[in-house]
Design a protein around this motif. Structure first.
Motif, mmCIF file in Angstrom:
data_model
loop_
_atom_site.group_PDB
_atom_site.id
_atom_site.type_symbol
_atom_site.label_atom_id
_atom_site.label_comp_id
_atom_site.label_asym_id
_atom_site.label_seq_id
_atom_site.Cartn_x
_atom_site.Cartn_y
_atom_site.Cartn_z
ATOM 1 N N GLN A 50 1.156 -1.338 0.157
ATOM 2 C CA GLN A 50 0.077 -0.344 0.022
ATOM 3 C C GLN A 50 1.231 1.178 -0.157
ATOM 4 O OE1 GLN A 50 -3.033 0.314 3.353
ATOM 5 N NE2 GLN A 50 -3.783 2.053 2.605
ATOM 6 N N ILE A 51 0.264 1.713 -0.696
ATOM 7 C CA ILE A 51 1.411 3.551 -1.106
ATOM 8 C C ILE A 51 0.699 4.610 -1.450
ATOM 9 C CG2 ILE A 51 3.346 2.143 -2.016
ATOM 10 C CD1 ILE A 51 2.508 2.594 -4.865
ATOM 11 N N ASN A 52 1.018 5.715 -0.721
ATOM 12 C CA ASN A 52 0.080 6.945 -0.580
ATOM 13 C C ASN A 52 0.778 7.257 -1.665
ATOM 14 O OD1 ASN A 52 -0.708 6.918 1.512
ATOM 15 N ND2 ASN A 52 0.508 7.449 2.747
ATOM 16 N N TRP A 105 3.330 5.563 -11.477
ATOM 17 C CA TRP A 105 4.657 6.084 -11.715
ATOM 18 C C TRP A 105 5.442 6.901 -11.197
ATOM 19 C CZ3 TRP A 105 7.778 3.047 -14.840
ATOM 20 C CH2 TRP A 105 6.572 2.464 -16.239
ATOM 21 N N MET A 106 4.718 7.736 -9.430
ATOM 22 C CA MET A 106 5.864 8.423 -8.861
ATOM 23 C C MET A 106 6.129 8.281 -7.852
ATOM 24 S SD MET A 106 5.326 11.384 -11.082
ATOM 25 C CE MET A 106 6.647 11.744 -9.462
ATOM 26 N N VAL A 107 5.852 7.329 -7.693
ATOM 27 C CA VAL A 107 6.542 5.929 -6.377
ATOM 28 C C VAL A 107 7.346 4.338 -6.758
ATOM 29 C CG1 VAL A 107 5.134 7.718 -4.702
ATOM 30 C CG2 VAL A 107 4.271 5.636 -5.911
ATOM 31 N N GLU A 108 6.671 4.294 -8.353
ATOM 32 C CA GLU A 108 7.316 2.857 -8.295
ATOM 33 C C GLU A 108 7.719 2.903 -9.926
ATOM 34 O OE1 GLU A 108 7.750 0.158 -6.791
ATOM 35 O OE2 GLU A 108 6.585 0.532 -4.797
#
Length: 502
Positions: A50-52, A105-108
């Motif tokens: 889970q990501i923000n 795409w901004m976190v992975e």
């Protein structure tokens, strides 16, 4: 039917769900994969935790960068991630393409790993006319004149200037562009056209040569299928021959309607040639889509569960019936994966959908826009010209040119397409770009590598050709199943970025 439902005494939310199911279960096969473009575009990385996600942001962009008397502007969407940024670090920009920008795409993704390594500030800019970035009130032809790669590059240039001011980024900061597929082309072209703003570019799976008859596309598809076996390719050829025979009799029509779950029965008069061409192309695109995205790490589509091995194992399995039965089984698998009940091949339906200029239309997710760009700038028509015995001879260049004319009007004919393709290659240089600090990355299975730079001896603009990988494979997060050569390519790209930043 819907009118009848409205007269029924059922709860509003039940009615809404039911109606949505009616419309969502119609076939969108040819919309799913159109002119080498998946409706999911690059999709988004497979995220196991889970990501923000960062919130969407907006800034005012010029409508026409090449007419100083045009003062119109519009809100363009972008995302930012400053989590890894350290003072005096570089700035990375992921270029949006022919679909909606995705905040995942901004976190992975591999570019985020590079951002962590080099302490970069990260931006993603959505391409004009795609996603939520709507420069005009609709998608009419008079408005689509503002949809060009030149305008998109200028958007990036103005975006860099705006963000430099907004975030007080030092003037000597190095900006690196990242892009995959069409944005891969844009990344390289940004370095060529705006070297004073862009210090380097990672161009993944970018087609740099505009070409009308992209007949190499299905040559690569065939070669990719042969990595499984020659028997796989032979089965496709045999199946298409059987379809050809079945098209010549009423009983054959009935069997084709049933086997391939056609939304509309085949016209018994045999006069609607475009329907037949569309049918053959749609079936060929079943293979094209699986090959192009073979074993990537996208999360956005169930198609990713089907690989070259999956479909070829079916095709060579003679216990599953004659070749046409096996081809039909593959078609059914892909329909089910996309929650489609039937295969829509009718030419008139496709044209009608593509003519819809509303932002609320299904084709506004990117289909009409990408269609326009291929008709005016790139060509990229994936014809059966080079492999008529394998995928049929029914979709040559003329078939695609007619689509341009039928959708956008009579002036969008072969002469306009020829001028557009010639202009694109003159503007950017085709396969002869003169620049530095660009790395061209391609996979051998990806059909788009045929229009890219795969063999560069220039140490300032090297190419990395990854055997056995597909479209934009190097961009996705690493997986335990990644090929050794893919892992090595990611490392090589990271080292090149480090050299640019020295």
């Amino acid at each position: 039917m819907v009118r009848h439902l409205l007269n029924m005494k059922i709860l509003p939310w039940t009615l809404i769900v039911f109606v949505l199911l009616i419309f969502c279960n119609t076939s969108l096969a040819w919309r799913r994969f159109l002119r080498g473009r998946s409706r999911y575009n690059l999709g988004y990385p497979d995220v196991s935790k889970q990501i923000n996600l960062p919130k969407e942001l907006w800034f005012q962009q010029h409508l026409d960068h090449f007419d100083p008397t045009n003062a119109k502007s519009w809100p363009q969407r972008y995302f930012v991630n400053s989590e890894y940024y350290k003072e005096n670090g570089p700035v990375f920009v992921m270029i949006g393409g022919e679909g909606e920008a995705n905040a995942t795409w901004m976190v992975e993704g591999q570019w985020i790993e590079y951002a962590k390594q080099y302490k970069a500030l990260c931006f993603q800019l959505e391409h004009r006319f795609y996603g939520k970035s709507h420069p005009t009130s609709d998608l009419s032809v008079k408005n689509l004149v503002y949809l060009t790669s030149e305008q998109a590059l200028a958007d990036l240039a103005y975006f860099i200037e705006e963000m430099t001011h907004l975030h007080q980024i030092p003037a000597d900061t190095k900006w690196i562009m990242f892009g995959g597929s069409y944005p891969g082309s844009l990344a390289a072209w940004m370095r060529v056209k705006y070297p004073h703003l862009v210090h380097g570019a990672v161009s993944s799976s970018g087609p740099l040569l505009a070409q009308i008859d992209f007949q190499q596309y299905f040559v690569v598809v065939e070669s990719a299928l042969k990595t499984h076996s020659q028997a796989c390719v032979d089965a496709i050829s045999a199946a298409n021959n059987q379809i050809h025979i079945m098209l010549h009799s009423p009983l054959g029509h009935q069997n084709l309607n049933k086997k391939f779950k056609l939304c509309d029965p085949i016209d018994p008069s045999g006069t609607k040639r475009n329907d037949i061409s569309n049918l053959y192309e749609t079936l060929a695109n079943n293979f094209a889509e699986v090959v192009q995205y073979n074993k990537d790490n996208r999360q956005s589509s169930k198609i990713k569960n089907y690989t070259i091995d999956t479909i070829c194992d079916i095709l060579v399995n003679e216990t599953k019936g004659i070749p046409v039965d096996r081809l039909a089984e593959i078609n059914s698998l892909l329909l089910e994966a996309n929650m489609e009940k039937c295969l829509d091949y009718k030419y008139s339906k496709m044209i009608d959908e593509l003519r819809n200029i509303s932002w609320k239309s299904e084709m506004a997710e990117g289909g009409r826009q990408w269609f326009y760009q291929t008709c005016t700038e790139f060509g990229f028509f994936q014809t059966s010209t080079a492999r008529p015995k394998l995928f049929s001879e029914t979709f040559p260049v003329d078939f695609f040119i007619q689509q341009c004319t039928d959708v956008f009007g009579p002036r969008y004919n072969i002469h306009l397409v020829e001028k557009g393709v010639e202009r694109t290659n003159i503007l950017y240089g085709g396969l002869h770009l003169s620049t530095t600090n660009v790395v061209y990355v391609h996979g051998s299975i990806d059909p788009w590598h045929a229009l890219g730079i795969t063999n560069s001896s220039n140490i300032q603009t090297p190419s990395i050709y990854i055997n056995g990988t597909a479209h934009c494979a190097n961009m996705y997060p690493a997986s335990a199943d990644d090929l050794p050569q893919l892992k090595l390519a990611r490392q090589q790209i990271g080292k090149l970025i480090g050299k640019w930043l020295e």
